[in-house]
Design a protein around this motif. Structure first.
Motif: not given
Ligand SMILES: Cc1cc2nc3c(=O)[nH]c(=O)nc-3n(C[C@H](O)[C@H](O)[C@H](O)COP(=O)(O)OP(=O)(O)OC[C@H]3O[C@@H](n4cnc5c(N)ncnc54)[C@H](O)[C@@H]3O)c2cc1C
Length: 352
Positions: A41, A192, A213, A286
């Motif tokens: 995401a 993750d 999107e 997502i």
């Molecule tokens: C369109 C859109 C716009 C957004 N705009 C904003 C915004 O302006 N401001 C804001 O604060 N938030 C925004 N968000 C929300 C934000 O993107 C999320 O809250 C945040 O990025 C979540 O981060 P994360 O590290 O939890 O997940 P992710 O970014 O999904 O990271 C998970 C990581 O784990 C890795 N991974 C997953 N499963 C495995 C596995 N089994 N083995 C090894 N690696 C794995 C993936 O490759 C990925 O690198 C937006 C989201 C979207 C979709």
């Protein structure tokens, strides 16, 4: 031979980046696994921290604490990597209706912290502003892709990043440690994103993934010192490119870009932009959201060597540095995690 470390961290999106940064700062040993072929995401997020939300323009949860923490954290990581990741970028509100203009004016004089007036004339060369404009101050833009990439480069240089997919069937859980391949760690920390939904230990948590999107458009001459918000947001992306979005789909059957979204954005841009624009990309992601709109942070009640930091939903930029730091502190000292974020609140369903 097995290598003994403090943490195995799964995922290097926004949360895994902050988790590994705070682990390193605390002098802990770790490896981080990130699968470059699994969607993130963070790679499509617009990177905005906006202190207010909704039609009533009210302050977001904990923002008075989260905002200064985020500014310090992104500045600190930038200094560490000799880069700049955070930029103050006021949100210019291009009121889309009389109702929104009135809502803004009401909030300006009632419990207002973050709003101010600006001059609509400054924006008329680019936008139609029949209902005038307003401004949200103390808003920030984070260059997430630059930050995650720069941190990844440092992790690679220290041989702490393993670029492969983690599979839970490779994990051996013992009372006070876990073993994954040739690593033995005190904890495994799941960062993750949406993939935690497939994790049998954490899947009872009320995840509610949400599809969003955006179009990447070129708008020549538009200042990238501001974020612009009408019915859609226009956010600086890189050079003269802007991120335009978004939508919030709770029910979706695929993760592909949709024609309906593209048409809706074109209609919106045509209705309030005076100048030409070119669409250069259409991206989707997502959001790891949940039904409570509060993060999932803490240690599994039955398996103390399994930890999670997830559920950042639409607000990862402000929540991730704050709660990653809390989890690392909790693991070291037992300092309490914020009760609204601590997964202790789900003890009963996680026990089943
Ligand atoms: C369109 C859109 C716009 C957004 N705009 C904003 C915004 O302006 N401001 C804001 O604060 N938030 C925004 N968000 C929300 C934000 O993107 C999320 O809250 C945040 O990025 C979540 O981060 P994360 O590290 O939890 O997940 P992710 O970014 O999904 O990271 C998970 C990581 O784990 C890795 N991974 C997953 N499963 C495995 C596995 N089994 N083995 C090894 N690696 C794995 C993936 O490759 C990925 O690198 C937006 C989201 C979207 C979709």
């Amino acid at each position: 031979m097995s290598e003994d470390i403090d943490y195995i961290i799964v995922g290097q999106g926004l949360v895994g980046t902050w988790m590994s940064y705070y682990a390193q700062k605390a002098g802990k040993s770790f490896v981080i696994l990130n699968d470059p072929n699994t969607a993130s995401a963070s790679s499509v997020a617009s990177g905005v921290i906006n202190p207010v939300t909704g039609r009533r323009i009210v302050q977001t949860w904990m923002i008075d604490e989260l905002l200064p923490n985020a500014v310090n954290a992104y500045t600190e990581l930038g200094n560490h990597l000799q880069e700049t990741f955070i930029k103050e970028a006021p949100v210019v509100l291009l009121h889309p209706s009389l109702q929104m203009k009135e809502s803004f004016e009401y909030r300006l004089t009632h419990e207002n912290v973050y709003l101010s007036n600006n001059n609509a004339k400054d924006f008329e060369a680019f936008f139609k502003v029949p209902f005038g404009t307003g401004q949200i101050d103390s808003s920030y833009w984070i260059d997430l892709n630059k930050m995650i990439h720069a941190w990844r480069t440092e992790l690679i240089s220290k041989a702490q990043l393993i670029q492969e997919r983690f599979d839970i069937s490779d994990l051996i859980i013992e009372k006070e440690k876990v073993q994954w391949k040739n690593y033995t760690a005190k904890q495994i920390i799941f960062c993750d994103g949406n993939n935690s939904m497939q994790n049998k230990y954490f899947n009872p948590l009320p995840f509610a993934p949400n599809k969003g999107e955006a179009l990447i458009v070129k708008i020549e001459g538009l200042s990238n010192e501001f974020i612009y918000k009408n019915s859609v947001s226009i956010v600086p992306w890189k050079e003269d490119l802007f991120w335009v979005g978004s939508n919030y789909e709770w029910e979706f059957t695929n993760t592909e870009p949709s024609k309906a979204f593209k048409e809706k954005m074109i209609q919106a841009l045509d209705s309030f932009l005076h100048v030409p624009y070119t669409i250069v990309d259409h991206i989707t992601g997502i959001r790891p959201a949940n039904t409570e709109r509060r993060p999932f942070v803490g240690v599994h009640p039955n398996y103390p060597s399994l930890a999670i930091c997830n559920g950042m939903g639409t607000k990862g930029c402000s929540l991730a540095p704050y709660f990653s730091k809390q989890l690392i502190e909790y693991l070291q000292t037992g300092n309490a995690i914020h009760p609204e974020a601590d997964i202790k609140r789900f003890e009963q369903i996680l026990n089943n």
